[in-house]
Motif scaffolding. Structure first.
Motif, PDB file in Angstrom:
ATOM      1  N   GLY A  16      -8.027 -13.888  -7.759  1.00  0.00           N
ATOM      2  CA  GLY A  16      -6.936 -13.250  -7.026  1.00  0.00           C
ATOM      3  C   GLY A  16      -6.151 -14.206  -6.164  1.00  0.00           C
ATOM      4  N   LYS A  53      -2.265 -15.232  -6.590  1.00  0.00           N
ATOM      5  CA  LYS A  53      -1.329 -15.155  -5.467  1.00  0.00           C
ATOM      6  C   LYS A  53      -0.523 -16.453  -5.359  1.00  0.00           C
ATOM      7  CE  LYS A  53      -1.278 -14.915  -0.401  1.00  0.00           C
ATOM      8  NZ  LYS A  53      -2.129 -14.745   0.806  1.00  0.00           N
ATOM      9  N   THR A  95      -3.474  -3.025 -12.637  1.00  0.00           N
ATOM     10  CA  THR A  95      -4.881  -2.656 -12.702  1.00  0.00           C
ATOM     11  C   THR A  95      -5.010  -1.186 -13.052  1.00  0.00           C
ATOM     12  OG1 THR A  95      -7.031  -2.878 -11.599  1.00  0.00           O
ATOM     13  CG2 THR A  95      -5.218  -1.982 -10.304  1.00  0.00           C
ATOM     14  N   GLY A 110      -8.214  -2.487  -8.322  1.00  0.00           N
ATOM     15  CA  GLY A 110      -7.624  -3.678  -7.716  1.00  0.00           C
ATOM     16  C   GLY A 110      -8.605  -4.477  -6.886  1.00  0.00           C
ATOM     17  N   LYS A 111      -9.312  -3.801  -5.976  1.00  0.00           N
ATOM     18  CA  LYS A 111     -10.258  -4.501  -5.108  1.00  0.00           C
ATOM     19  C   LYS A 111     -11.432  -5.038  -5.901  1.00  0.00           C
ATOM     20  CE  LYS A 111     -13.209  -3.850  -1.056  1.00  0.00           C
ATOM     21  NZ  LYS A 111     -13.647  -2.909   0.002  1.00  0.00           N
ATOM     22  N   TYR A 112     -11.869  -4.266  -6.891  1.00  0.00           N
ATOM     23  CA  TYR A 112     -13.104  -4.605  -7.584  1.00  0.00           C
ATOM     24  C   TYR A 112     -12.891  -5.541  -8.773  1.00  0.00           C
ATOM     25  CZ  TYR A 112     -14.420  -0.810  -4.565  1.00  0.00           C
ATOM     26  OH  TYR A 112     -14.599  -0.018  -3.466  1.00  0.00           O
ATOM     27  N   ASP A 168     -10.710  -8.213  -7.906  1.00  0.00           N
ATOM     28  CA  ASP A 168     -10.227  -9.334  -7.088  1.00  0.00           C
ATOM     29  C   ASP A 168      -8.744  -9.634  -7.243  1.00  0.00           C
ATOM     30  OD1 ASP A 168     -12.650  -9.670  -5.919  1.00  0.00           O
ATOM     31  OD2 ASP A 168     -13.109 -11.619  -6.801  1.00  0.00           O
ATOM     32  N   HIS A 186      -6.579  -8.000  -5.464  1.00  0.00           N
ATOM     33  CA  HIS A 186      -5.978  -7.512  -4.228  1.00  0.00           C
ATOM     34  C   HIS A 186      -5.210  -8.577  -3.437  1.00  0.00           C
ATOM     35  CE1 HIS A 186     -10.102  -8.761  -3.351  1.00  0.00           C
ATOM     36  NE2 HIS A 186      -9.737  -8.983  -2.109  1.00  0.00           N
ATOM     37  N   ARG A 240      -1.875  -8.288  -4.959  1.00  0.00           N
ATOM     38  CA  ARG A 240      -1.322  -6.975  -4.601  1.00  0.00           C
ATOM     39  C   ARG A 240      -0.764  -6.971  -3.186  1.00  0.00           C
ATOM     40  NH1 ARG A 240      -5.930  -3.020  -3.193  1.00  0.00           N
ATOM     41  NH2 ARG A 240      -5.865  -4.447  -1.402  1.00  0.00           N
ATOM     42  N   ASP A 241      -1.507  -7.525  -2.249  1.00  0.00           N
ATOM     43  CA  ASP A 241      -1.084  -7.505  -0.852  1.00  0.00           C
ATOM     44  C   ASP A 241       0.127  -8.409  -0.613  1.00  0.00           C
ATOM     45  OD1 ASP A 241      -3.226  -5.832  -0.472  1.00  0.00           O
ATOM     46  OD2 ASP A 241      -4.523  -7.349   0.409  1.00  0.00           O
ATOM     47  N   ASN A 299      -0.500  -0.029 -10.247  1.00  0.00           N
ATOM     48  CA  ASN A 299      -1.778   0.616 -10.487  1.00  0.00           C
ATOM     49  C   ASN A 299      -1.525   1.825 -11.378  1.00  0.00           C
ATOM     50  OD1 ASN A 299      -4.261   1.863 -10.472  1.00  0.00           O
ATOM     51  ND2 ASN A 299      -4.461   1.959  -8.252  1.00  0.00           N
TER      52      ASN A 299
END
Length: 339
Positions: free
Chosen positions: A28, A32, A45, A49-51, A53, A55, A58-59, A67
């Motif tokens: 991730g 970025k 995703t 997203g978090k699971y 990596d 994120h 995304r942020d 999503n």
């Protein structure tokens, strides 16, 4: 989810053994960085997203992140559509969902049409304890059968970061297994360079040669160090590129050792071991061959360390299997305790 050291331990994340530094979310964070450099890169995703990596991307780029919800076929179809409009989509989900639920979409919408989609697949092999519904134990056997699809199984944080950049530059569909969370550094980022279609020898030794991929290269190196204390010189060839496969490097390595071992976090048929066996047959290299991998069955639920020990994916069971394999050299009486 359980809390540990102030962080959420997500599915597929475990406490790695002490002794090696780690990098948080190497995929991730690299994506970025690429997003800052290249506006055409987008992220997708299937509600993971978090699971997976992704994120950090995304942020940083909420307008370039999509999503699609728990709809893996839509995930691949949307990614293929974005690729046709000049974007470079990175689509993340779990390996079982990508391969079992969206196989035809990967084969036809991506590979047949040769669109520039990058599929990043979490929970590879036995990296989670959630049983057969979530353990992608046969994924790269399936993926390597799709014409035109690149298949990668990286070893560590170094290779994940490098492979993510190589994938972004490669013009065509790619499937990459993902190690997530706090990922150890095994390969020296200064000395090691990942390349599609290339295997690399990371340890020398003539008695036994281990050909490994994914995190099993880390385990192979640890097992080799154990075996060195018993007088067995073990070489290790790391083969992260399942397709295209570096059969030249495999043939040269196999010819240089007395015995060949294949170690993979995958069922031991249809994947790396089958590729190695095919290569040895085609090159007429006659060497004893031991397969270390998962059995042809669904794996039960349980803690990840316990399951990995039970199915022989940790250094001590690997070393013991190789000691047995070398029994004709008088090594069979030696047994190592499995912690």
């Amino acid at each position: 989810m359980a809390e540990a050291r102030g962080k959420t331990l997500a599915m597929g994340q475990e406490e790695f053994r002490a002794g090696r530094p780690t990098v948080d979310a190497p995929f991730g964070n690299t994506l970025k960085e690429l997003g800052l450099e290249r506006s055409e890169i987008v992220g997708l995703t299937a509600d993971l997203g978090k699971y997976t990596d992704i994120h950090p991307f995304r942020d940083a780029f909420p307008d370039r992140f999509f999503n699609v919800g728990m709809a893996e076929q839509n995930l691949i179809a949307v990614a293929a559509g974005l690729a046709r409009t000049g974007h470079v989509p990175f689509a993340t989900t779990y390996g079982v969902f990508a391969t079992r639920r969206a196989y035809d979409f990967i084969a036809i919408a991506c590979a047949h049409s040769r669109v520039n989609v990058k599929i990043v697949a979490g929970l590879p092999g036995l990296t989670n304890g959630y049983g057969g519904t979530h353990q992608a134990i046969e994924d790269y056997a399936l993926m390597r059968m799709i014409p035109g699809l690149v298949v990668i199984d990286p070893c560590d944080a170094t290779e994940i970061a490098q492979a993510t950049r190589v994938m972004a530059d490669y013009d065509g569909p790619v499937y990459m297994r993902l190690l997530r969370g706090s990922v150890p550094i095994v390969l020296d980022p200064v000395e090691y360079t990942f390349a599609i279609g290339t295997a690399r020898q990371v340890r020398t030794g003539r008695d036994v040669g281990i050909i490994s991929t994914g995190f099993m290269t880390e385990r192979a190196l640890d097992a080799s160090a154990i075996l060195a204390t018993h007088g067995i010189a073990v070489g290790v060839l790391h083969s992260p590129s399942i397709k295209p496969f570096d059969d030249d490097a495999v043939a040269e390595f196999a010819a240089s050792v007395d015995r060949v071992v294949v170690a993979e976090n995958h069922v031991s048929s249809g994947g790396l071991a089958s590729l190695v066996a095919e290569t040895l047959f085609n090159r007429r290299i006659d060497k004893p061959l031991l397969r270390i991998g998962l059995p042809d069955r669904y794996i039960e639920c349980g803690s990840v360390p316990t399951l990995q020990r039970r199915y022989g994916l940790t250094p001590e069971p690997i070393a013991n299997a190789i000691l047995d394999f070398c029994g004709g050299q008088g090594m069979s009486s030696v047994r190592l305790a499995v912690s």
